[in-house]
Design a protein around this motif. Sequence first.
Motif, short mmCIF file in Angstrom:
data_model
loop_
_atom_site.label_atom_id
_atom_site.label_comp_id
_atom_site.label_asym_id
_atom_site.label_seq_id
_atom_site.Cartn_x
_atom_site.Cartn_y
_atom_site.Cartn_z
N ASP A 17 0.91 -1.14 -0.08
CA ASP A 17 -0.01 -0.05 0.02
C ASP A 17 0.83 1.24 0.04
OD1 ASP A 17 -2.35 -1.55 -0.09
OD2 ASP A 17 -2.64 -1.53 2.09
N ARG A 18 2.39 1.08 -0.06
CA ARG A 18 3.11 2.38 0.10
C ARG A 18 3.50 2.68 -1.24
NH1 ARG A 18 1.27 1.67 4.27
NH2 ARG A 18 0.11 3.40 3.92
N LYS A 19 3.68 3.91 -1.63
CA LYS A 19 4.32 4.49 -2.82
C LYS A 19 5.87 4.12 -2.66
CE LYS A 19 1.15 7.83 -3.79
NZ LYS A 19 0.65 9.27 -3.55
N MET A 20 6.57 4.03 -3.64
CA MET A 20 8.18 3.82 -3.73
C MET A 20 8.72 4.73 -2.95
SD MET A 20 10.72 1.72 -4.47
CE MET A 20 9.93 0.60 -5.56
N GLU A 21 8.26 6.24 -3.22
CA GLU A 21 8.91 6.97 -2.41
C GLU A 21 8.96 6.89 -0.66
OE1 GLU A 21 6.98 11.32 -2.30
OE2 GLU A 21 8.07 11.00 -4.07
N GLU A 22 7.72 6.26 -0.36
CA GLU A 22 7.55 6.07 0.99
C GLU A 22 8.51 5.20 1.51
OE1 GLU A 22 2.99 7.17 1.97
OE2 GLU A 22 3.08 5.62 0.44
N ILE A 23 8.60 3.89 0.49
CA ILE A 23 9.19 2.85 1.19
C ILE A 23 10.82 3.21 1.14
CG2 ILE A 23 10.26 0.36 0.38
CD1 ILE A 23 7.36 0.05 -1.02
N LYS A 24 11.15 4.00 0.38
CA LYS A 24 12.57 4.57 0.46
C LYS A 24 12.92 5.32 1.66
CE LYS A 24 13.54 5.05 -4.44
NZ LYS A 24 13.61 6.16 -5.66
N CYS A 25 11.90 6.07 2.11
CA CYS A 25 11.82 6.74 3.45
C CYS A 25 11.90 5.94 4.54
CB CYS A 25 10.82 7.74 3.60
SG CYS A 25 10.86 9.03 2.51
N ILE A 26 10.94 4.77 4.49
CA ILE A 26 10.96 3.76 5.64
C ILE A 26 12.48 3.18 5.72
CG2 ILE A 26 10.18 1.46 6.14
CD1 ILE A 26 7.45 2.47 4.95
N CYS A 27 12.98 2.81 4.46
CA CYS A 27 14.57 2.22 4.45
C CYS A 27 15.62 3.11 5.18
CB CYS A 27 14.83 1.79 2.94
SG CYS A 27 13.82 0.21 2.43
N CYS A 28 15.41 4.45 5.01
CA CYS A 28 16.26 5.36 5.79
C CYS A 28 16.26 5.12 7.28
CB CYS A 28 15.87 6.64 5.33
SG CYS A 28 16.64 6.98 3.68
N GLN A 29 15.14 4.71 7.88
CA GLN A 29 14.82 4.57 9.24
C GLN A 29 15.97 3.44 9.84
OE1 GLN A 29 12.65 6.79 10.89
NE2 GLN A 29 12.56 7.52 8.62
N GLU A 30 16.28 3.67 10.99
CA GLU A 30 17.74 2.74 11.46
C GLU A 30 17.21 1.51 11.71
OE1 GLU A 30 20.09 2.23 15.43
OE2 GLU A 30 19.35 4.20 15.06
N GLY A 31 18.00 0.50 10.83
CA GLY A 31 17.65 -0.79 10.70
C GLY A 31 16.53 -1.41 9.68
N MET A 32 15.88 -0.40 9.24
CA MET A 32 14.65 -1.08 8.45
C MET A 32 14.91 -1.56 7.03
SD MET A 32 12.12 -1.08 10.31
CE MET A 32 10.82 -1.17 9.58
N ALA A 33 16.15 -0.88 6.38
CA ALA A 33 16.24 -1.19 5.16
C ALA A 33 16.57 -2.88 5.17
CB ALA A 33 17.59 -0.72 4.60
N GLU A 34 17.30 -3.48 5.86
CA GLU A 34 17.61 -4.74 5.98
C GLU A 34 16.23 -5.60 6.23
OE1 GLU A 34 19.22 -2.66 7.61
OE2 GLU A 34 20.99 -2.99 7.38
N LYS A 35 15.30 -5.07 7.00
CA LYS A 35 14.03 -5.75 7.26
C LYS A 35 13.10 -5.58 6.10
CE LYS A 35 14.56 -4.80 11.91
NZ LYS A 35 14.52 -3.95 13.18
N VAL A 36 13.11 -4.42 5.46
CA VAL A 36 12.22 -4.26 4.38
C VAL A 36 12.64 -5.19 3.16
CG1 VAL A 36 11.53 -2.75 2.31
CG2 VAL A 36 11.44 -1.82 4.84
#
Length: 96
Positions: A53-72
């Motif tokens: 349900d997220r746009k790619m731009e939102e997913i990129k921002c999520i990945c910038c949160q600490e530790g989230m890139a690996e989890k995503v």
Amino acid sequence: MAESKDFLTPEYADFSKNADFIWNSIILSSNKRNVDHKDFMTALEYCIAYLRDRKMEEIKCICCQEGMAEKVSMIIDLRDYVFDSLEDEWNSIFSN
């Protein structure tokens, strides 16, 4: 671009909690057999739906949160490569 206030929503908090559970179940758990399969699949399904349900731009921002890139990345890999077979295998194992 998503702002930091976007990460204070209940939906993001639930996503983060579920992503942590999945991460800990796979990477940090010393005894992976003790992970409840239903809880794991529910968390994975929630995370997949949240990201869908997220746009790619939102997913990129999520990945910038600490530790989230690996989890995503792990959630996407699980979705793309093993979700259906994992669900089928667990359903056959635990339905017997």
